[in-house]
Design an enzyme around this catalytic site. Structure first.
Site, PDB file in Angstrom:
ATOM      1  N   CYS A  75      14.035  11.495   5.167  1.00  0.00           N
ATOM      2  CA  CYS A  75      14.358  10.025   6.683  1.00  0.00           C
ATOM      3  C   CYS A  75      15.863  10.726   6.932  1.00  0.00           C
ATOM      4  O   CYS A  75      15.434  11.598   8.462  1.00  0.00           O
ATOM      5  CB  CYS A  75      13.859   8.495   6.393  1.00  0.00           C
ATOM      6  SG  CYS A  75      14.778   8.472   5.956  1.00  0.00           S
ATOM      7  N   GLU A  92      12.338  15.831  14.261  1.00  0.00           N
ATOM      8  CA  GLU A  92      12.220  16.048  12.459  1.00  0.00           C
ATOM      9  C   GLU A  92      11.149  16.598  12.160  1.00  0.00           C
ATOM     10  O   GLU A  92       9.981  17.050  12.251  1.00  0.00           O
ATOM     11  CB  GLU A  92      10.984  14.857  12.260  1.00  0.00           C
ATOM     12  CG  GLU A  92      11.380  14.649  10.826  1.00  0.00           C
ATOM     13  CD  GLU A  92      11.228  13.417  10.130  1.00  0.00           C
ATOM     14  OE1 GLU A  92      10.390  12.722  10.695  1.00  0.00           O
ATOM     15  OE2 GLU A  92      11.545  12.602   9.547  1.00  0.00           O
ATOM     16  N   LYS A 140       1.208  -1.163   0.218  1.00  0.00           N
ATOM     17  CA  LYS A 140       0.190   0.045   0.055  1.00  0.00           C
ATOM     18  C   LYS A 140       0.623   1.375   0.104  1.00  0.00           C
ATOM     19  O   LYS A 140       1.996   1.329   0.984  1.00  0.00           O
ATOM     20  CB  LYS A 140      -0.602   0.017   1.386  1.00  0.00           C
ATOM     21  CG  LYS A 140      -1.833   1.441   0.917  1.00  0.00           C
ATOM     22  CD  LYS A 140      -2.686   1.798   2.919  1.00  0.00           C
ATOM     23  CE  LYS A 140      -1.792   3.063   3.030  1.00  0.00           C
ATOM     24  NZ  LYS A 140      -1.861   4.287   1.952  1.00  0.00           N
ATOM     25  N   GLU A 153      10.647   1.535   9.522  1.00  0.00           N
ATOM     26  CA  GLU A 153      11.621   2.210   8.985  1.00  0.00           C
ATOM     27  C   GLU A 153      11.058   3.428   9.260  1.00  0.00           C
ATOM     28  O   GLU A 153      10.464   3.521   8.976  1.00  0.00           O
ATOM     29  CB  GLU A 153      11.945   2.269   7.584  1.00  0.00           C
ATOM     30  CG  GLU A 153      13.059   0.838   7.122  1.00  0.00           C
ATOM     31  CD  GLU A 153      13.418   0.314   7.907  1.00  0.00           C
ATOM     32  OE1 GLU A 153      14.639   1.639   8.542  1.00  0.00           O
ATOM     33  OE2 GLU A 153      15.012  -0.427   8.018  1.00  0.00           O
TER      34      GLU A 153
HETATM   35  P1  NAD Z   1       3.254   8.420   7.553  1.00  0.00           P
HETATM   36  O1  NAD Z   1       3.324   7.523   9.048  1.00  0.00           O
HETATM   37  O2  NAD Z   1       1.937   9.402   7.378  1.00  0.00           O
HETATM   38  O3  NAD Z   1       2.580   7.995   6.259  1.00  0.00           O
HETATM   39  C1  NAD Z   1       2.759   6.304   5.981  1.00  0.00           C
HETATM   40  C2  NAD Z   1       2.091   5.443   5.147  1.00  0.00           C
HETATM   41  O4  NAD Z   1       1.120   4.304   6.759  1.00  0.00           O
HETATM   42  C3  NAD Z   1       1.302   5.589   4.267  1.00  0.00           C
HETATM   43  O5  NAD Z   1       0.835   5.273   3.341  1.00  0.00           O
HETATM   44  C4  NAD Z   1       0.009   5.515   5.311  1.00  0.00           C
HETATM   45  O6  NAD Z   1      -1.199   6.024   4.487  1.00  0.00           O
HETATM   46  C5  NAD Z   1      -0.129   5.142   5.974  1.00  0.00           C
HETATM   47  N1  NAD Z   1      -0.811   4.813   7.259  1.00  0.00           N
HETATM   48  C6  NAD Z   1      -0.863   5.748   7.800  1.00  0.00           C
HETATM   49  N2  NAD Z   1      -1.889   5.604   8.844  1.00  0.00           N
HETATM   50  C7  NAD Z   1      -2.326   4.597   8.831  1.00  0.00           C
HETATM   51  C8  NAD Z   1      -2.438   3.264   9.913  1.00  0.00           C
HETATM   52  N3  NAD Z   1      -3.403   3.957  10.751  1.00  0.00           N
HETATM   53  N4  NAD Z   1      -2.256   2.002   9.697  1.00  0.00           N
HETATM   54  C9  NAD Z   1      -1.416   1.570   8.980  1.00  0.00           C
HETATM   55  N5  NAD Z   1      -0.970   2.209   7.542  1.00  0.00           N
HETATM   56  C10 NAD Z   1      -1.105   3.462   7.982  1.00  0.00           C
HETATM   57  O7  NAD Z   1       4.303   8.996   6.811  1.00  0.00           O
HETATM   58  P2  NAD Z   1       4.635   9.900   5.899  1.00  0.00           P
HETATM   59  O8  NAD Z   1       4.633  11.274   6.394  1.00  0.00           O
HETATM   60  O9  NAD Z   1       4.440   9.249   5.011  1.00  0.00           O
HETATM   61  O10 NAD Z   1       6.384  10.051   5.424  1.00  0.00           O
HETATM   62  C11 NAD Z   1       6.616  10.511   6.571  1.00  0.00           C
HETATM   63  C12 NAD Z   1       7.505   9.991   7.408  1.00  0.00           C
HETATM   64  O11 NAD Z   1       8.050   8.511   6.817  1.00  0.00           O
HETATM   65  C13 NAD Z   1       9.127  10.679   8.575  1.00  0.00           C
HETATM   66  O12 NAD Z   1       8.865  10.236   9.415  1.00  0.00           O
HETATM   67  C14 NAD Z   1      10.361   9.973   7.413  1.00  0.00           C
HETATM   68  O13 NAD Z   1      10.971  10.318   8.547  1.00  0.00           O
HETATM   69  C15 NAD Z   1       9.980   8.358   7.367  1.00  0.00           C
HETATM   70  N6  NAD Z   1      10.692   7.620   5.955  1.00  0.00           N
HETATM   71  C16 NAD Z   1      11.869   6.936   7.295  1.00  0.00           C
HETATM   72  C17 NAD Z   1      12.117   6.338   5.946  1.00  0.00           C
HETATM   73  C18 NAD Z   1      13.694   5.489   6.172  1.00  0.00           C
HETATM   74  O14 NAD Z   1      14.092   4.575   6.287  1.00  0.00           O
HETATM   75  N7  NAD Z   1      13.718   5.307   8.329  1.00  0.00           N
HETATM   76  C19 NAD Z   1      12.873   6.301   4.353  1.00  0.00           C
HETATM   77  C20 NAD Z   1      11.510   7.289   4.005  1.00  0.00           C
HETATM   78  C21 NAD Z   1      10.786   8.223   4.789  1.00  0.00           C
END
Ligand code: NAD
Length: 504
Positions: free
Chosen positions: A293, A394, A184, A259
């Site tokens: 990230c 962050e 997803k 991650e």
């Molecule tokens: P997010 O947590 O808002 O969303 C990530 C994903 O989770 C999306 O697909 C979203 O639809 C889904 N999601 C949201 N709520 C959910 C739930 N209750 N159950 C299941 N899935 C759910 O994050 P974002 O805003 O899309 O991404 C940014 C974050 O990702 C930042 O904190 C960034 O640092 C992190 N990130 C980490 C890495 C890494 O390798 N460590 C890489 C890229 C991004």
């Protein structure tokens, strides 16, 4: 996109990919996907929910249990991964352009992503061809083997900043291991993930093995991670979501890999090559407008060179060309959404309330061309107090905060004073200092005289709240495998505790 400098890419089909077929949402619901640079609607994609999630998990479960993919030979799976890589190379321009439209990042960055995505599939194909198990030392007359079996049905959930790249870090090792999955993407950026789903089918991945579903995190994502039929969750995204997902995984006692975010220090010691350090400090934080990230958003500079570094940064950052990602020469695109820009602007304001000085940027560009997009000027703040929220949280935007320190001990103490532990860098001419510092930096990656390089061959992941588990490298393959101990008794004979022992 009439004003695009690149040919318009072929858009993916707008439905989820379940059991090898492109399907609309059962209730016909759709969600508009926007270009964050212009606000234009790119595509109305299927808005799946609980029913679509259940159908996709059922398809993956059936495919896994049937054994066609999960029981196939490593060589056969490696050949499929190589075909995926070949097709990605063939379609690299299309994928890169889709990624730029969907995320806003400059085309040069999207093209780099595609190089990395192709490399990940090739790496895991190669690793699969050479992975061996173990023969364990046991008494004569028996063989004890450690073998690697696929983890099962995996739910993969990805964020919006590197939609295709993050998907590839899960899909390539997952497929290599023989897993079947439901992927997803973020509801904000599903285009390249849908295109990848179609490409996997074209490469010969059997129906049901690789399912891609689109929909909101709170509905579809939540339904997927709480489905009783899954064996593993692999999630990349924010900490709050990750914590909820870890709770879901705990409830059903399934494997989970997380991650999450980072607050990544970039430390410049007084003896560093300052020209290079300043140049790379810009890459560190302004790639993809800081929505990375591992962004080096927190620059810690030795007192002795602080003012010189800040002046050089301001001079250079003022010349960063902000614009539409698809236009030649653009160095930085917009943020992903107006809401996200509001959040980043909130941090700029908070930093000033905490005592920092705004030295550059912090505003929306004045150019009317950009008025519909979520643009923010690259920003520099100095004098940030280390105990404040901005030094520890962050920001995920084009905001560089600069702090001064005196001596290595203070630099390392400040660098570690965050709950996260994804990546850190240190700039010095002394490798001994760098190596010793690496041992004291509580981060999953430490770069010396560089920032950002990562490789399919090396592990990626975080200490502390930056995550659980590792992607990439050998560990990234193991995440999608279960170790199985197979014991072969080569000389079975009487002598069991309750069996037919000879009696006196
Ligand atoms: P997010 O947590 O808002 O969303 C990530 C994903 O989770 C999306 O697909 C979203 O639809 C889904 N999601 C949201 N709520 C959910 C739930 N209750 N159950 C299941 N899935 C759910 O994050 P974002 O805003 O899309 O991404 C940014 C974050 O990702 C930042 O904190 C960034 O640092 C992190 N990130 C980490 C890495 C890494 O390798 N460590 C890489 C890229 C991004």
């Amino acid at each position: 996109m009439s004003d695009s400098a690149l040919p318009t890419p072929r858009l993916p089909d707008a439905g989820s990919i379940i059991d090898g077929a492109v399907v609309p949402a059962l209730d016909g619901a759709t969600r508009d996907v926007h270009d964050p640079a212009t606000g234009t609607t790119l595509l109305a994609v299927a808005e799946g929910g609980r029913a679509e999630g259940a159908a996709a998990v059922a398809a993956a479960r059936r495919a896994f249990d049937a054994g066609g993919w999960s029981g196939s030979s490593p060589q056969a799976r490696a050949r499929t991964l190589e075909r995926v890589a070949d097709l990605l190379a063939r379609d690299a321009e299309r994928f890169a352009h889709l990624e730029t439209l969907d995320t806003g990042k400059p085309s040069s960055e999207s093209r780099d992503d595609l190089v990395q995505v192709e490399a990940v599939f090739r790496y895991y194909a190669a690793l699969l061809r050479t992975q061996t198990g173990d023969v364990n030392p046991v008494p004569a007359g028996a063989l004890s083997l450690t073998l690697h079996r696929p983890a099962g049905v995996v739910v993969m959930i990805t964020p919006w900043n590197y939609p295709l790249l993050q998907a590839s870090w899960k899909v390539a090792p997952g497929l290599a291991s023989g897993c079947c999955f439901v992927l997803k993407p973020s509801e904000l950026t599903p285009l390249t993930t849908l295109a990848l789903g179609a490409l996997l089918l074209e490469a010969g991945v059997p129906p049901g093995v690789a399912n891609v579903v689109t929909g909101a995190g709170g509905q579809l994502g939540s339904a997927l991670v709480n489905d009783e039929r899954i064996d593993m969750i692999s999630f990349t995204g924010g900490l709050a979501t990750g914590r909820g997902i870890a709770r879901s995984a705990a409830d059903r006692a399934v494997k989970v890999a997380l991650e999450l975010g980072g607050k990544n220090p970039n430390i410049v010691l007084a003896d560093a090559d300052l020209d290079v350090a300043v140049d790379r400090a810009l890459d560190a934080v302004f790639f993809h407008a800081g929505q990375v990230c591992s962004a080096g958003s927190r620059l810690l500079v030795d007192d002795a060179v602080h003012d010189e570094v800040v002046e050089a940064l301001i001079e250079r950052v003022a010349r960063i060309r902000v614009g539409f990602g698809w236009e030649e020469g653009t160095e930085m695109g917009p943020l992903i959404s107006h809401e996200h820009r509001d959040k980043v602007e909130g941090y700029v304001a908070l930093a000033q309330e905490e005592g920092a000085e705004l030295r550059l940027g912090g505003r929306r560009p004045q150019n009317a061309r950009f008025s519909q997009g979520s643009f923010l000027e690259p920003t520099i703040l100095t004098g940030l107090p280390p105990e404040g929220r901005v030094a520890r949280e962050e920001i995920f935007g084009p905001v560089l905060t600069v702090e001064r320190f005196s001596g290595l001990d203070e630099a390392l103490a400040r660098a570690n004073a965050t709950d996260t532990g994804l990546a850190a860098a240190i700039w010095t001419r002394d490798v001994g200092t760098a190596l010793a510092a690496a041992g004291r930096l509580r981060f999953g990656t430490v770069w010396w005289n560089d920032f950002h390089p990562y490789f399919p061959e090396a592990p990626w992941g975080g200490f502390k709240t930056s995550g659980v588990g590792r992607e990439l490298g050998r560990t990234g393959l193991r995440e999608y495998q279960e170790e199985q101990h197979v014991y072969l008794n080569l000389r079975p004979r009487l002598g069991g505790a309750f069996g037919m022992r000879e009696r006196p």
